[in-house]
Scaffold this motif. Sequence first.
Motif, mmCIF file in Angstrom:
data_model
loop_
_atom_site.group_PDB
_atom_site.id
_atom_site.type_symbol
_atom_site.label_atom_id
_atom_site.label_comp_id
_atom_site.label_asym_id
_atom_site.label_seq_id
_atom_site.Cartn_x
_atom_site.Cartn_y
_atom_site.Cartn_z
ATOM 1 N N PRO A 48 0.801 -1.216 0.000
ATOM 2 C CA PRO A 48 0.000 0.000 0.000
ATOM 3 C C PRO A 48 0.836 1.270 0.000
ATOM 4 O O PRO A 48 0.473 2.250 -0.613
ATOM 5 C CB PRO A 48 -0.830 -0.107 1.284
ATOM 6 C CG PRO A 48 -0.817 -1.557 1.634
ATOM 7 C CD PRO A 48 0.440 -2.120 1.059
ATOM 8 N N ALA A 49 1.988 1.270 0.660
ATOM 9 C CA ALA A 49 2.828 2.465 0.727
ATOM 10 C C ALA A 49 3.307 2.872 -0.661
ATOM 11 O O ALA A 49 3.378 4.041 -0.976
ATOM 12 C CB ALA A 49 4.021 2.228 1.646
ATOM 13 N N VAL A 50 3.624 1.922 -1.508
ATOM 14 C CA VAL A 50 4.081 2.216 -2.862
ATOM 15 C C VAL A 50 2.962 2.842 -3.670
ATOM 16 O O VAL A 50 3.158 3.816 -4.369
ATOM 17 C CB VAL A 50 4.608 0.929 -3.548
ATOM 18 C CG1 VAL A 50 4.928 1.189 -5.006
ATOM 19 C CG2 VAL A 50 5.827 0.409 -2.816
ATOM 20 N N THR A 51 1.761 2.310 -3.560
ATOM 21 C CA THR A 51 0.620 2.840 -4.284
ATOM 22 C C THR A 51 0.333 4.275 -3.872
ATOM 23 O O THR A 51 0.054 5.121 -4.702
ATOM 24 C CB THR A 51 -0.619 1.958 -4.044
ATOM 25 O OG1 THR A 51 -0.276 0.621 -4.383
ATOM 26 C CG2 THR A 51 -1.787 2.417 -4.895
ATOM 27 N N LEU A 71 -0.142 3.956 -23.611
ATOM 28 C CA LEU A 71 0.578 3.602 -22.384
ATOM 29 C C LEU A 71 -0.295 3.789 -21.159
ATOM 30 O O LEU A 71 -0.285 2.956 -20.255
ATOM 31 C CB LEU A 71 1.862 4.430 -22.253
ATOM 32 C CG LEU A 71 2.714 4.146 -21.010
ATOM 33 C CD1 LEU A 71 3.117 2.668 -20.942
ATOM 34 C CD2 LEU A 71 3.941 5.043 -20.987
ATOM 35 N N LEU A 72 -1.095 4.840 -21.127
ATOM 36 C CA LEU A 72 -1.949 5.080 -19.958
ATOM 37 C C LEU A 72 -3.023 4.004 -19.802
ATOM 38 O O LEU A 72 -3.542 3.808 -18.703
ATOM 39 C CB LEU A 72 -2.579 6.467 -20.035
ATOM 40 C CG LEU A 72 -1.616 7.620 -19.749
ATOM 41 C CD1 LEU A 72 -2.301 8.956 -19.976
ATOM 42 C CD2 LEU A 72 -1.047 7.526 -18.345
ATOM 43 N N GLN A 73 -3.330 3.276 -20.853
ATOM 44 C CA GLN A 73 -4.307 2.182 -20.741
ATOM 45 C C GLN A 73 -3.710 0.977 -20.020
ATOM 46 O O GLN A 73 -4.452 0.191 -19.439
ATOM 47 C CB GLN A 73 -4.772 1.732 -22.126
ATOM 48 C CG GLN A 73 -5.641 2.732 -22.817
ATOM 49 C CD GLN A 73 -5.994 2.292 -24.230
ATOM 50 O OE1 GLN A 73 -5.460 1.316 -24.752
ATOM 51 N NE2 GLN A 73 -6.888 3.025 -24.868
ATOM 52 N N ILE A 74 -2.395 0.829 -20.025
ATOM 53 C CA ILE A 74 -1.784 -0.373 -19.454
ATOM 54 C C ILE A 74 -0.909 -0.146 -18.246
ATOM 55 O O ILE A 74 -0.672 -1.047 -17.474
ATOM 56 C CB ILE A 74 -0.972 -1.143 -20.531
ATOM 57 C CG1 ILE A 74 0.119 -0.252 -21.116
ATOM 58 C CG2 ILE A 74 -1.884 -1.686 -21.598
ATOM 59 C CD1 ILE A 74 1.059 -0.967 -22.074
ATOM 60 N N ILE A 75 -0.375 1.069 -18.090
ATOM 61 C CA ILE A 75 0.604 1.288 -17.019
ATOM 62 C C ILE A 75 -0.039 1.395 -15.652
ATOM 63 O O ILE A 75 -1.140 1.800 -15.492
ATOM 64 C CB ILE A 75 1.466 2.533 -17.318
ATOM 65 C CG1 ILE A 75 2.676 2.553 -16.411
ATOM 66 C CG2 ILE A 75 0.669 3.805 -17.190
ATOM 67 C CD1 ILE A 75 3.726 3.541 -16.800
ATOM 68 N N ASN A 121 7.896 -2.943 -10.445
ATOM 69 C CA ASN A 121 6.440 -2.885 -10.304
ATOM 70 C C ASN A 121 5.900 -1.667 -11.067
ATOM 71 O O ASN A 121 6.666 -0.895 -11.630
ATOM 72 C CB ASN A 121 6.050 -2.830 -8.816
ATOM 73 C CG ASN A 121 6.761 -1.718 -8.083
ATOM 74 O OD1 ASN A 121 6.860 -0.593 -8.565
ATOM 75 N ND2 ASN A 121 7.289 -2.022 -6.899
ATOM 76 N N HIS A 122 4.588 -1.541 -11.063
ATOM 77 C CA HIS A 122 3.953 -0.434 -11.778
ATOM 78 C C HIS A 122 4.350 0.915 -11.194
ATOM 79 O O HIS A 122 4.476 1.896 -11.925
ATOM 80 C CB HIS A 122 2.427 -0.585 -11.763
ATOM 81 C CG HIS A 122 1.940 -1.619 -12.718
ATOM 82 N ND1 HIS A 122 1.779 -1.378 -14.056
ATOM 83 C CD2 HIS A 122 1.594 -2.916 -12.533
ATOM 84 C CE1 HIS A 122 1.344 -2.462 -14.660
ATOM 85 N NE2 HIS A 122 1.230 -3.415 -13.758
ATOM 86 N N ALA A 123 4.547 0.975 -9.897
ATOM 87 C CA ALA A 123 4.935 2.244 -9.268
ATOM 88 C C ALA A 123 6.278 2.716 -9.820
ATOM 89 O O ALA A 123 6.460 3.906 -10.099
ATOM 90 C CB ALA A 123 5.006 2.083 -7.751
ATOM 91 N N PHE A 136 -3.397 8.214 -14.213
ATOM 92 C CA PHE A 136 -3.242 6.761 -14.122
ATOM 93 C C PHE A 136 -4.526 6.113 -13.625
ATOM 94 O O PHE A 136 -5.177 6.611 -12.714
ATOM 95 C CB PHE A 136 -2.108 6.384 -13.168
ATOM 96 C CG PHE A 136 -0.749 6.786 -13.663
ATOM 97 C CD1 PHE A 136 -0.313 6.438 -14.935
ATOM 98 C CD2 PHE A 136 0.107 7.497 -12.858
ATOM 99 C CE1 PHE A 136 0.937 6.795 -15.388
ATOM 100 C CE2 PHE A 136 1.367 7.854 -13.300
ATOM 101 C CZ PHE A 136 1.778 7.515 -14.569
ATOM 102 N N THR A 137 -4.868 4.991 -14.230
ATOM 103 C CA THR A 137 -6.025 4.230 -13.772
ATOM 104 C C THR A 137 -5.617 3.379 -12.576
ATOM 105 O O THR A 137 -4.453 3.005 -12.450
ATOM 106 C CB THR A 137 -6.553 3.303 -14.884
ATOM 107 O OG1 THR A 137 -5.504 2.418 -15.281
ATOM 108 C CG2 THR A 137 -7.033 4.097 -16.081
#
Length: 186
Positions: A78-81, A182-186, A150-152, A106-107
């Motif tokens: 959670p901290a990374v998000t 890119l914004l659809q997948i990242i 990771n995504h972060a 970002f989604t």
Amino acid sequence: MVDAIFTKTAKGLAEISAKSGGITPRMRWVLMLVDGKRPVSELRELRPTDDIRSTLGMLEEDGYVVLVDAPPQVTAPPAVTATVATATAITATANTTTTVTNSSIFTPLPHPVDPTRLLHSRNFMANTLKTFIGMVGISSLLDRIENAKNHADLRALFDEWHHTLANSRDGRRELDTLRAKLLQII
């Protein structure tokens, strides 16, 4: 990173059969090697002078191949998000620059996090840079994209990726489309 395995999609199989000319000869060669069994490292050994990974990424982006062997799913702490949501992104259009918060561009990531989506994001960022910029002067950014865990980590590199493409004549022409993809997948 777990060695990925790709397989041809229906579009890839059709391209091999019909030879429509929609891909380069090098992409065709790599597409013919993809069999759903051999990992990327084995494909790389078949022709070490080629950047097989980059070519596979382009084939994946264009829908000719898909990943069939994904590593175990890992959830981000959670901290990374929370850190990602507070970062900022720079959006350059024409000669103007606007700053917006990442939480608005970002989604939310699905839980658990999809490792295939992470690999696709990483490949997209690296391939677009190689295509529109080349290798000179961006090896540090490419290394950081490759090493993103990771995504972060990838989202933290979004601004630099965007800025680098915006400073390229060819990248700037395609930037809106590339950014949206890119914004659809990242």
